[in-house]
Enzyme design. Structure first.
Site, PDB file in Angstrom:
ATOM      1  CG  HIS A   1     -80.902  10.508 -40.985  1.00  0.00           C
ATOM      2  ND1 HIS A   1     -81.256  10.497 -41.852  1.00  0.00           N
ATOM      3  CD2 HIS A   1     -79.736  10.169 -40.837  1.00  0.00           C
ATOM      4  CE1 HIS A   1     -80.130   9.720 -42.769  1.00  0.00           C
ATOM      5  NE2 HIS A   1     -79.053   9.619 -42.321  1.00  0.00           N
TER       6      HIS A   1
ATOM      7  CG  HIS B   1     -67.724  12.528 -47.120  1.00  0.00           C
ATOM      8  ND1 HIS B   1     -67.266  11.406 -47.631  1.00  0.00           N
ATOM      9  CD2 HIS B   1     -69.322  12.717 -46.820  1.00  0.00           C
ATOM     10  CE1 HIS B   1     -68.554  10.516 -47.794  1.00  0.00           C
ATOM     11  NE2 HIS B   1     -70.022  11.481 -46.530  1.00  0.00           N
TER      12      HIS B   1
ATOM     13  CG  PHE C   1     -76.850   3.466 -41.766  1.00  0.00           C
ATOM     14  CD1 PHE C   1     -76.092   2.665 -41.152  1.00  0.00           C
ATOM     15  CD2 PHE C   1     -77.395   3.003 -42.653  1.00  0.00           C
ATOM     16  CE1 PHE C   1     -75.518   1.258 -41.539  1.00  0.00           C
ATOM     17  CE2 PHE C   1     -77.627   1.254 -42.638  1.00  0.00           C
ATOM     18  CZ  PHE C   1     -76.483   0.931 -41.725  1.00  0.00           C
TER      19      PHE C   1
ATOM     20  CG  ASP D   1     -69.921  10.723 -43.334  1.00  0.00           C
ATOM     21  OD1 ASP D   1     -70.906  11.115 -44.396  1.00  0.00           O
ATOM     22  OD2 ASP D   1     -70.015   9.391 -43.248  1.00  0.00           O
TER      23      ASP D   1
ATOM     24  NE  ARG E   1     -79.410  14.203 -44.743  1.00  0.00           N
ATOM     25  CZ  ARG E   1     -78.601  13.066 -45.156  1.00  0.00           C
ATOM     26  NH1 ARG E   1     -78.269  12.283 -45.825  1.00  0.00           N
ATOM     27  NH2 ARG E   1     -77.856  11.988 -43.653  1.00  0.00           N
TER      28      ARG E   1
HETATM   29 ZN    ZN Z   1     -70.301   7.740 -47.158  1.00  0.00          ZN
END
Ligand code: ZN
Length: 404
Positions: A293, A46, A307, A289, A50
């Site tokens: 950003h 995971h 997030f 995860d 981008r």
């Molecule tokens: Zn997710």
């Protein structure tokens, strides 16, 4: 040199894994001291790289280098991209970049629905041969009928559904956990139910359709209990959690965007339930995860920031320091979570892939040194043990610490 191999590990059925250190003797020759430890290549199912679409946040090149620096040699990339990989042509925009720029194994997910909009199903059959599985990560699939259809099609294609579970109508503008911190600091909260309600629905659908089902980033005690019960009931389900849900909870929150991710940091009781799930095998794997950003997007506090946090370069040192050195988790079990279980579940056999670590090196996490373009982590300046000195993928050096 201590080598953690696959001794005593569950049988990797398809294409037996090879972990052959001798093949890379040259790369290893300068680490022939007792101080180093060799691990099989980690696998993260995971991550968000981008690209295409958001290369100012991360690229296949920067993301895969960050992964290599964290000891990873296989990662699976989520489809919230532009274009969303919902057809063979859109998928090709990403696979062309992977072929050109990836330094480790990068395996894309195909979207479940067109544009991840939760409506029409994507061209799942057209993409099945090239994707690791199907996911609409970033969003929950709201319609039960749509999820049932997706599971039925995935089952027919011999693929799994990998679900970000979130009921939109329960979100109510929340952005951190609806707990004590949110209440005392005047923030809007995300309730636990928004996660576990959809897991509960999907477990029922997985049982009904027989589709192999994997739950992303579980964060609540109810999610652990539901998945534990479904496994006992024979449902073909696996799940992941992330390092931050095991090592932090709402008491650690600060008024800073680097503490904002979805799902949010929950309560101490949730964290303890997740640890229990890791220990009893309910939780199969730990994924980062990794969601980079720009600095600007993360500079707007808890309410306004995007997030997501980065994780590839800190996952192993954090887990090793927080769980293994502290005596909570045996090292062999951590290898199950970072290597063997994800590789077995997603059929990613281990090649001549490994990393070499100095586990006695102690240092503070310095985000400005990350190879990722993303710098937001709640673990900035935390003291950890474990420095990655070398990573080898398919016999080739893909990361080398200049300080080693
Ligand atoms: Zn997710």
């Amino acid at each position: 040199m201590l080598v953690f191999d696959k001794c005593g590990k569950p049988d990797m059925t398809s294409a037996a894994p090879v972990f052959c250190v001798s093949d890379a003797a040259a790369a290893l020759s300068r680490f022939n001291e007792e101080a180093y430890t060799v691990f099989p290549g980690f696998c993260d199912v995971h991550v968000h790289f981008r690209e295409p679409g958001f290369s100012y946040k991360e690229t296949i090149a920067s993301g895969s280098r960050a992964a290599a620096a964290g000891g990873y040699t296989a990662v699976c990339t989520m489809p919230n991209l532009d274009p969303v990989p919902d057809s063979p042509a859109h998928l090709r925009a990403q696979t062309d970049l992977i072929a050109r720029d990836a330094v480790i194994g990068v395996y894309p997910y195909g979207a479940i629905t067109v544009g991840e909009k939760g409506e029409a199903l994507s061209n799942m059959a057209g993409m099945a041969g090239e994707v690791i599985a199907f996911s609409d990560d970033g969003k929950g699939v709201q319609s039960e009928d749509r999820m049932r259809a997706a599971m039925t099609e995935a089952k027919r294609l011999g693929k799994r559904i990998v679900a970000h579970c979130e009921v939109n109508e329960l979100l109510r503008g929340g952005y951190i956990h609806a707990g004590a911190y949110a209440a005392s600091h005047g923030h809007k909260g995300i309730c636990s139910e928004s996660e576990w309600k959809q897991i509960e629905r999907d477990l029922r659908l997985a049982k009904e359709t027989g589709c192999g089902y994997h739950v992303c980033h579980i964060s609540t005690k109810e999610s652990v209990a539901l998945i534990r019960a479904a496994k006992r009931d024979g449902v073909d389900v696996t799940c992941e959690t992330a390092p931050h849900y095991l090592l932090l909870d709402e008491h650690d929150l600060q008024e800073d965007g680097r503490f904002k991710m979805n799902p949010p940091l929950r309560t101490l009781a949730d964290r303890e339930a997740l640890l229990e799930g890791v220990l009893d095998g309910t939780i199969d794997m730990i994924a980062t995860d990794h969601a980079p950003h720009s600095a600007e997007e993360k500079a707007k506090g808890l309410a306004g920031s995007a997030f997501g946090i980065v994780g590839l370069e800190t996952a192993f040192p954090l887990l090793y320091t927080g769980l293994v050195r502290s005596g909570i988790l045996p090292m062999a079990r951590l290898m199950d979570l970072l290597v063997w279980n994800p590789r077995r579940r997603f059929h990613l056999p281990l090649g001549n892939d490994f990393s070499v670590w100095d586990l006695n090196a102690r240092y503070r996490i310095e985000p400005e040194r990350f190879l990722s373009k993303g710098r937001a982590t709640p673990f900035a300046s935390r003291e950890v043990n474990g420095k990655c000195c070398l990573t080898v993928y398919h016999g080739k050096t893909v990361y080398e610490s200049l300080e080693a």
